[in-house]
Design a protein around this motif. Structure first.
Motif, short mmCIF file in Angstrom:
data_model
loop_
_atom_site.label_atom_id
_atom_site.label_comp_id
_atom_site.label_asym_id
_atom_site.label_seq_id
_atom_site.Cartn_x
_atom_site.Cartn_y
_atom_site.Cartn_z
N ARG A 12 0.83 -1.21 0.00
CA ARG A 12 0.00 0.00 0.00
C ARG A 12 0.86 1.26 0.00
O ARG A 12 0.64 2.19 -0.78
N LYS A 13 1.85 1.29 0.88
CA LYS A 13 2.70 2.47 0.99
C LYS A 13 3.53 2.69 -0.28
O LYS A 13 3.75 3.83 -0.70
N GLU A 14 4.03 1.60 -0.85
CA GLU A 14 4.81 1.73 -2.09
C GLU A 14 3.97 2.34 -3.21
O GLU A 14 4.51 3.05 -4.08
N ARG A 15 2.68 2.09 -3.18
CA ARG A 15 1.78 2.61 -4.21
C ARG A 15 1.10 3.92 -3.81
O ARG A 15 0.22 4.41 -4.52
N ASN A 16 1.53 4.45 -2.66
CA ASN A 16 1.05 5.75 -2.19
C ASN A 16 -0.48 5.79 -2.07
O ASN A 16 -1.15 6.73 -2.52
N ILE A 17 -1.03 4.73 -1.48
CA ILE A 17 -2.48 4.64 -1.28
C ILE A 17 -2.75 4.70 0.23
O ILE A 17 -2.15 3.95 0.99
N THR A 18 -3.63 5.58 0.64
CA THR A 18 -3.97 5.68 2.06
C THR A 18 -4.86 4.51 2.46
O THR A 18 -5.47 3.84 1.62
N GLN A 19 -4.94 4.28 3.76
CA GLN A 19 -5.83 3.22 4.26
C GLN A 19 -7.28 3.50 3.87
O GLN A 19 -8.01 2.58 3.49
N GLU A 20 -7.69 4.78 3.96
CA GLU A 20 -9.07 5.14 3.61
C GLU A 20 -9.38 4.81 2.15
O GLU A 20 -10.43 4.24 1.85
N LYS A 21 -8.46 5.15 1.26
CA LYS A 21 -8.69 4.89 -0.17
C LYS A 21 -8.63 3.39 -0.49
O LYS A 21 -9.34 2.91 -1.37
N LEU A 22 -7.79 2.68 0.23
CA LEU A 22 -7.66 1.25 -0.05
C LEU A 22 -8.93 0.49 0.34
O LEU A 22 -9.39 -0.37 -0.41
N VAL A 23 -9.49 0.80 1.49
CA VAL A 23 -10.69 0.07 1.93
C VAL A 23 -11.94 0.58 1.23
O VAL A 23 -12.92 -0.15 1.08
N GLY A 24 -11.94 1.87 0.82
CA GLY A 24 -13.10 2.44 0.14
C GLY A 24 -14.36 2.31 0.99
O GLY A 24 -14.35 2.56 2.19
N MET A 25 -15.43 1.88 0.33
CA MET A 25 -16.71 1.71 1.02
C MET A 25 -16.93 0.28 1.48
O MET A 25 -17.97 -0.05 2.05
N HIS A 26 -15.95 -0.58 1.25
CA HIS A 26 -16.13 -2.02 1.52
C HIS A 26 -15.84 -2.38 2.98
O HIS A 26 -16.51 -3.24 3.56
N TYR A 27 -14.81 -1.75 3.57
CA TYR A 27 -14.40 -2.11 4.93
C TYR A 27 -14.08 -0.83 5.69
O TYR A 27 -13.93 0.25 5.11
#
Length: 277
Positions: A12-27
């Motif tokens: 996730r960090k290597e791809r510069n994606i925040t936790q919020e964006k990674l989980v989206g509306m799913h989790y």
């Protein structure tokens, strides 16, 4: 072996994606934060969804998770052909595979054992009797409705073990199973290999009732230039069937040889010599 939490955080960090964006509306973000901070494993559904968001395949993920180490099965398959055809150690290598199958009841090892015996027969002219094994494979496949890559590869590469009637009966079924995964490259390549094995067996046994169907399906399966080798074989076998001399084996041999594909080049010459006798 790395835990999911640590590896997901790294990806996730290597791809510069925040936790919020990674989980989206799913989790919930807190769920992912806990998994990452406490280095926990996660449910398969969640894992697949997160990997999809990061454009990481499950196969790639497993490779990273196991720290690039080969599994026991990968080790057994590594340099498989060289091990099988070694005149000094080939038999003991195959016996070890068979012993592993008996101990684990894992069909992967029976598959390798049969494949090795077939190779020894074809290349080293060793006599084989796999009647018992072919029946075991038939019974195994008959019990499984959800054929995946392993079952399809097991059947496609073990055609030599089965009689013509069984092969004809299974053809449409197997092709339909392969077409279910037509969006995945490795299944496309397996389908081409299956068709080539079917065609070669037709010529070897002089049983040509399905040859036209095989050639037609091979042509349709090689429309994409990524599968040009399958199309070259289609042209070659079509000319053999029609007893034409349009396919210049020498030209193809020299071309493949110049690219460093020596084994493949020799394979063309051997097949031509066998079938033009």
């Amino acid at each position: 072996m790395i835990k999911d939490g640590k590896l997901i955080r790294k990806l996730r960090k290597e791809r510069n994606i925040t936790q919020e964006k990674l989980v989206g509306m799913h989790y919930s973000r807190s769920t992912l934060a806990r998994i990452e901070s406490e280095d926990l494993d996660m449910r398969t559904e969640m894992l697949i969804n997160l990997l999809n968001r990061m454009n990481v395949s499950l196969e790639e993920y497993q490779f990273y998770k196991h720290e690039n180490l080969l599994s026991k099965k990968d080790e057994a398959r590594k340099n498989f052909i060289d091990k099988v055809l070694n005149l000094q150690t080939g038999d003991s290598y195959l016996q070890n595979l068979h012993d592993e199958y008996l101990q684990s009841n894992d069909f992967y090892y029976l598959y390798l054992y049969c494949l090795g015996k077939i190779l020894q027969h074809k290349v080293n002219k060793k006599a084989i009797d796999l009647t018992k094994e072919s029946q075991i494979i038939k019974e195994y496949l008959a019990k499984i409705e959800t054929w995946g890559f392993f079952e399809l590869a097991l059947y496609a590469n073990s055609l030599y073990l089965f009689n013509d009637e069984f092969i004809e009966q299974q053809y449409s079924f197997v092709l339909r199973k392969m077409n279910q995964f037509s969006h995945i490259d490795k299944f496309k390549h397996l389908k081409i290999r299956f068709l080539l094995n079917s065609i070669i067996l037709c010529f070897e046994r002089n049983k040509l009732s399905l040859l036209d169907q095989y050639l037609s399906d091979l042509f349709e399966s090689t429309m994409d230039s990524d599968y040009i080798l399958g199309r070259i074989f289609w042209r070659f076998f079509t000319d053999l069937k029609n007893n034409h001399q349009l396919f210049d084996t020498t030209l193809t041999y020299n071309w493949l040889h110049s690219l460093g594909y020596d084994d493949l080049a020799n394979n063309f010459l051997e097949i031509e010599q066998m079938f033009r006798k």
